[in-house]
Scaffold this active site. Structure first.
Site, PDB file in Angstrom:
ATOM      1  N   HIS A  84      -5.269  11.417  -9.372  1.00 32.68           N
ATOM      2  CA  HIS A  84      -6.720  11.590  -9.474  1.00 32.68           C
ATOM      3  C   HIS A  84      -7.286  12.453  -8.447  1.00 32.68           C
ATOM      4  O   HIS A  84      -7.205  12.052  -7.174  1.00 32.68           O
ATOM      5  CB  HIS A  84      -7.564  10.357  -9.681  1.00 32.68           C
ATOM      6  CG  HIS A  84      -9.104  10.494  -9.343  1.00 32.68           C
ATOM      7  ND1 HIS A  84      -9.864  10.842 -10.394  1.00 32.68           N
ATOM      8  CD2 HIS A  84      -9.915  10.317  -8.464  1.00 32.68           C
ATOM      9  CE1 HIS A  84     -11.051  10.862 -10.017  1.00 32.68           C
ATOM     10  NE2 HIS A  84     -11.121  10.640  -8.783  1.00 32.68           N
ATOM     11  N   GLU A 123       2.434   6.698   2.941  1.00 32.02           N
ATOM     12  CA  GLU A 123       1.001   6.977   3.443  1.00 32.02           C
ATOM     13  C   GLU A 123       0.699   8.321   4.077  1.00 32.02           C
ATOM     14  O   GLU A 123      -0.103   9.062   3.873  1.00 32.02           O
ATOM     15  CB  GLU A 123       0.680   5.984   4.307  1.00 32.02           C
ATOM     16  CG  GLU A 123      -0.911   6.108   4.794  1.00 32.02           C
ATOM     17  CD  GLU A 123      -1.573   4.934   5.504  1.00 32.02           C
ATOM     18  OE1 GLU A 123      -2.717   5.107   6.035  1.00 32.02           O
ATOM     19  OE2 GLU A 123      -0.766   3.836   5.603  1.00 32.02           O
ATOM     20  N   HIS A 127       8.983  -2.432  -3.329  1.00 27.87           N
ATOM     21  CA  HIS A 127      10.226  -2.015  -3.033  1.00 27.87           C
ATOM     22  C   HIS A 127      11.129  -2.141  -4.251  1.00 27.87           C
ATOM     23  O   HIS A 127      11.355  -3.543  -4.369  1.00 27.87           O
ATOM     24  CB  HIS A 127      10.553  -2.707  -1.546  1.00 27.87           C
ATOM     25  CG  HIS A 127       9.570  -2.382  -0.550  1.00 27.87           C
ATOM     26  ND1 HIS A 127       9.384  -0.957  -0.160  1.00 27.87           N
ATOM     27  CD2 HIS A 127       8.689  -3.045   0.025  1.00 27.87           C
ATOM     28  CE1 HIS A 127       8.366  -1.063   0.857  1.00 27.87           C
ATOM     29  NE2 HIS A 127       8.018  -2.451   1.006  1.00 27.87           N
ATOM     30  N   GLY A 153      -7.433   6.910   4.198  1.00 30.64           N
ATOM     31  CA  GLY A 153      -6.762   5.845   3.397  1.00 30.64           C
ATOM     32  C   GLY A 153      -7.737   4.892   3.299  1.00 30.64           C
ATOM     33  O   GLY A 153      -8.161   4.383   4.373  1.00 30.64           O
TER      34      GLY A 153
END
Length: 154
Positions: free
Chosen positions: A115, A68, A98, A91
């Site tokens: 994108h 992130e 995983h 976000g």
């Protein structure tokens, strides 16, 4: 202009600004290090040892935090170039899979743009062990917000 075709690159100033932004944050406490940064790609590393879960593996939450962070830094670099200083990339959605454990050494994430639009940016992040084994894959989407002006309503 087709913003999907834009390829902004990180400058030394953007890299230093991003490194400074991590000081005093969870990212610094986890040992994250920014290796490269542009609007289309970010690469970071992180040690496994202080970020383990009770079974001795890299914690899945630590893996997601690393991904992130890479996604958010790249998206912020993109929106800075698109909408200017004071804009923000936040976000909105992250999904992780995983694949294999990591027990020692460092892991490295590379987040690559899928994108780059006017209101959102999406990236795929791949986390690898030092031996090249794929640890996790994270898909992330950010919303791109224009600079807020003091006179604007909240």
């Amino acid at each position: 202009m087709d913003t999907n075709a834009c390829r902004a690159t990180g400058t030394h100033d953007a890299l230093e600004k991003a490194r400074t932004s991590l000081k005093g944050t969870l990212c610094e406490r986890m040992g994250m290090n920014i290796l490269s940064l542009s609007a289309s790609e970010a690469t970071l590393s992180m040690p496994v040892e202080p970020n383990r879960q009770p079974h001795g593996f890299l914690h899945g939450g630590a893996t997601i935090a690393l991904a992130e962070t890479a996604i958010s830094l790249a998206a912020q670099t993109y929106v800075d170039g698109l909408l200017g200083e004071g804009s923000a990339a936040v976000g909105t959605s992250f999904s992780a899979t995983h694949h294999a454990p990591a027990r020692e050494g460092n892991v490295r994430v590379t987040a690559q743009a899928e994108h780059l639009g006017r209101t959102s940016a999406s990236y795929i992040a791949r986390i690898h062990r030092e031996d090249g084994t794929l640890v996790s894959t994270v898909l992330g989407t950010t919303r791109l917000l224009p600079p807020r002006h003091e006179n604007s309503a909240p």
